[in-house]
Design a protein around this motif. Structure first.
Motif, PDB file in Angstrom:
ATOM      1  N   VAL A  42      39.324  31.438  46.071  1.00 48.73           N
ATOM      2  CA  VAL A  42      39.605  32.180  44.892  1.00 48.73           C
ATOM      3  C   VAL A  42      40.263  30.858  44.181  1.00 48.73           C
ATOM      4  CG1 VAL A  42      40.889  33.771  43.668  1.00 48.73           C
ATOM      5  CG2 VAL A  42      39.649  34.729  45.604  1.00 48.73           C
ATOM      6  N   PHE A  97      37.463  40.650  46.450  1.00 47.29           N
ATOM      7  CA  PHE A  97      36.612  39.533  47.147  1.00 47.29           C
ATOM      8  C   PHE A  97      36.392  39.709  48.576  1.00 47.29           C
ATOM      9  CE2 PHE A  97      35.403  35.158  48.544  1.00 47.29           C
ATOM     10  CZ  PHE A  97      34.512  35.069  47.672  1.00 47.29           C
ATOM     11  N   SER A  98      37.071  39.811  49.231  1.00 45.55           N
ATOM     12  CA  SER A  98      37.201  39.782  50.913  1.00 45.55           C
ATOM     13  C   SER A  98      36.467  40.996  51.274  1.00 45.55           C
ATOM     14  CB  SER A  98      38.691  39.537  51.715  1.00 45.55           C
ATOM     15  OG  SER A  98      39.359  38.816  51.050  1.00 45.55           O
ATOM     16  N   LEU A  99      36.734  42.103  50.744  1.00 48.02           N
ATOM     17  CA  LEU A  99      35.911  43.348  50.894  1.00 48.02           C
ATOM     18  C   LEU A  99      34.779  43.332  50.416  1.00 48.02           C
ATOM     19  CD1 LEU A  99      39.097  45.816  50.048  1.00 48.02           C
ATOM     20  CD2 LEU A  99      38.034  45.647  52.258  1.00 48.02           C
ATOM     21  N   PHE A 129      38.643  39.788  59.313  1.00 49.06           N
ATOM     22  CA  PHE A 129      39.025  40.220  58.071  1.00 49.06           C
ATOM     23  C   PHE A 129      40.160  39.333  57.760  1.00 49.06           C
ATOM     24  CE2 PHE A 129      40.290  42.717  54.496  1.00 49.06           C
ATOM     25  CZ  PHE A 129      39.192  42.847  53.660  1.00 49.06           C
ATOM     26  N   VAL A 153      42.351  40.133  43.223  1.00 51.03           N
ATOM     27  CA  VAL A 153      40.910  39.202  43.400  1.00 51.03           C
ATOM     28  C   VAL A 153      40.587  38.843  44.678  1.00 51.03           C
ATOM     29  CG1 VAL A 153      39.549  37.344  42.761  1.00 51.03           C
ATOM     30  CG2 VAL A 153      40.655  38.659  41.058  1.00 51.03           C
ATOM     31  N   PRO A 154      41.756  38.289  45.548  1.00 48.96           N
ATOM     32  CA  PRO A 154      41.311  37.983  46.918  1.00 48.96           C
ATOM     33  C   PRO A 154      41.061  39.010  47.852  1.00 48.96           C
ATOM     34  CG  PRO A 154      43.140  36.776  46.086  1.00 48.96           C
ATOM     35  CD  PRO A 154      42.824  37.616  45.019  1.00 48.96           C
ATOM     36  N   LEU A 155      41.594  39.967  47.546  1.00 45.62           N
ATOM     37  CA  LEU A 155      41.520  41.184  48.516  1.00 45.62           C
ATOM     38  C   LEU A 155      40.126  41.881  48.074  1.00 45.62           C
ATOM     39  CD1 LEU A 155      42.497  43.566  50.528  1.00 45.62           C
ATOM     40  CD2 LEU A 155      43.362  44.831  48.252  1.00 45.62           C
ATOM     41  N   LEU A 193      39.328  35.948  56.887  1.00 45.83           N
ATOM     42  CA  LEU A 193      38.523  35.926  55.555  1.00 45.83           C
ATOM     43  C   LEU A 193      39.536  36.016  54.407  1.00 45.83           C
ATOM     44  CD1 LEU A 193      35.794  35.913  53.883  1.00 45.83           C
ATOM     45  CD2 LEU A 193      35.845  38.383  54.565  1.00 45.83           C
ATOM     46  N   TYR A 194      40.572  37.138  54.488  1.00 43.74           N
ATOM     47  CA  TYR A 194      41.475  37.284  53.492  1.00 43.74           C
ATOM     48  C   TYR A 194      42.181  36.012  53.211  1.00 43.74           C
ATOM     49  CZ  TYR A 194      45.004  38.988  50.428  1.00 43.74           C
ATOM     50  OH  TYR A 194      45.533  39.164  49.460  1.00 43.74           O
ATOM     51  N   TYR A 234      31.915  34.923  42.773  1.00 46.20           N
ATOM     52  CA  TYR A 234      33.136  34.939  42.564  1.00 46.20           C
ATOM     53  C   TYR A 234      33.369  35.551  41.154  1.00 46.20           C
ATOM     54  CZ  TYR A 234      37.692  33.499  40.603  1.00 46.20           C
ATOM     55  OH  TYR A 234      38.959  33.489  40.033  1.00 46.20           O
TER      56      TYR A 234
END
Lengths: 248, 184
Positions: free
Chosen positions: B55, A89-91, B43, A85-87, B46-47, A66
């Motif tokens: 997060v 992080f997911s990618l 995905f 950050v979530p986007l 996951l998002y 993270y």
């Protein structure tokens, strides 16, 4: 001897019917996508379930992941990029885990298919365009107009900027797809040489050479798997920076 | 840039060898819909998981830790300040006590000095009085003796005169003559 491209074939596990000519099925690709998300969830949700002040092993790993993504976003996209950050992080995690799961012998590499990497790149570029226009309106298109340049030069520079913007999703998707595909093919071919030489009579003496090369390529492929996920995440951050701060 | 070039080469090679499962797998269009569907599902999940759980949770964990460390440091600094304060208070009370003891010693010394001085003064006065007394007595005795000297001298003169002349002079004359001779 199996073909080096056999490993990329999509095989249905459970068929769910057809839409036109396309078969909708739970495939080996889908299985590894689900596995990747399961690994990420295990690490980041199960690993942090105690919310320990002093982290255990899994939580320390999750925190590292993270913090790495958060600092990359902060460095490349700026402080106001933290909402992405979530986007990112997911990618990053999806690409990284899919790449690494693909290194398991016999496993399927989700990211070795252009349609998957193109879809991921499309998510990035659509986010940039939609967020950029929503936030800055027509000012977003200032991205294509370098400031402090003679108006006549703009006739040449604006098309170049547009082309460079359009090529971003292409390079983003092809880079990842090509690296993974080429690496796995090279690995398969050199590993195949070992078997071929073993069954080629006296040539068996030479078989350790491609074996050593295979080992070296495996190490290289682990590096590529991590590096390409990192490159994907960093480029995403840089493109998001454009959406946040258009204009040069 | 070497990698994409390699890929194009391999792609062409793969496409040219359709012995295994038709065309090159990454370019088989009939698998795209299925891949995109599962990518959207996985995905998307996951998002959602990242945005709603991972997060925020990791952000909270790291923030809590940073706060805890900051608080602990502040607390330690406060305790250190308190300890230093206590040290200073101790030093101060020590200095006070030292000053007080010195003052007491000084005072005692002064009282003792004054006392002894007073005593010495009385003794001296006493002695001076005694001395004066004695001196007065000596003077008195001397005066008395001196007054007798005249009478004795007159007597002696009378006796001498009577021895030499055979007649005794009048005592008043001898006394007068003696007084003149003595320069009285």
């Amino acid at each position: 001897m199996a073909s080096p491209i056999e490993q990329f074939e999509i095989k249905p596990i459970v068929s769910l019917g057809k839409i036109g000519a396309s078969e909708i099925a739970f495939t080996n690709s889908a299985l590894f996508m689900v596995a990747a998300v399961a690994v990420i969830a295990l690490l980041f949700v199960y690993g942090t379930r105690n919310r320990s002040l002093v982290p255990g092993r899994l939580q320390a790993l999750a925190e590292m992941g993270y913090e790495f993504v958060a600092s990359t976003v902060k460095d490349s996209a700026g402080h106001d990029g933290m909402k992405f950050v979530p986007l990112v992080f997911s990618l990053f995690m999806f690409v990284l885990v899919c790449n690494l799961l693909g290194m398991i012998p016999g496993a399927f590499t989700v990211t070795s298919h252009l349609v998957v990497t193109a879809a991921l790149a499309a998510i990035v570029i659509l986010t940039v365009i939609i967020y950029g226009i929503a936030k800055h309106g027509a000012h977003f298109f200032g991205l294509f107009v370098p400031s402090g340049v003679h108006p006549l030069m703009l006739i040449i520079l604006v098309p170049i900027e547009v082309i460079s913007f359009v090529s971003r999703p292409i390079s983003l998707s092809v880079r990842l797809f090509a690296n993974l595909l080429a690496g796995h093919i090279a690995l398969k071919i050199f590993a195949g040489f070992v078997a071929t030489l073993i069954f080629a009579g006296g040539w068996i003496i030479l078989s350790p050479l491609p074996l050593l090369l295979t080992i070296a390529i495996i190490a290289l492929e682990f590096l590529v798997a991590v590096l390409q996920a990192y490159v994907f995440a960093v480029l995403t951050c840089i493109y998001l920076h454009d959406a946040l701060h258009p204009g040069h | 840039m070497a990698a994409p070039a390699t890929t194009t080469g391999t792609t062409a090679h793969g496409g040219a060898a359709p012995a295994h499962g038709g065309s090159f797998p990454p370019f088989q269009g009939d698998t795209f819909a299925s891949q995109l569907l599962w990518l959207a599902i996985t995905f998307g999940f996951l998002y959602w998981l990242s945005a709603k759980v991972i997060v925020p949770r990791l952000g909270t964990i790291l923030e809590d830790r940073a706060n805890k460390i900051g608080n602990d440091l502040d607390e330690a600094a406060a305790m250190k300040a308190k300890a230093e304060e206590a040290g200073q208070a101790y030093e101060k009370s020590l200095a006070e006590a030292r000053a007080k003891s010195q003052a007491i010693a000084q005072e005692t010394r002064e009282t003792v000095n004054a006392d002894s001085a007073a005593r010495r003064k009385t003794v001296e006065a006493d002695l001076a009085a005694k001395l004066a007394d004695a001196e007065a007595k000596i003077v008195a005795t001397k005066t008395e003796a001196m007054s007798h000297v005249e009478a004795i001298a007159a007597d002696a003169a009378g006796a001498i005169v009577s021895h030499l002349t055979g007649t005794a002079p009048a005592p008043a004359d001898t006394a007068k003559a003696v007084k003149t001779a003595l320069g009285g």
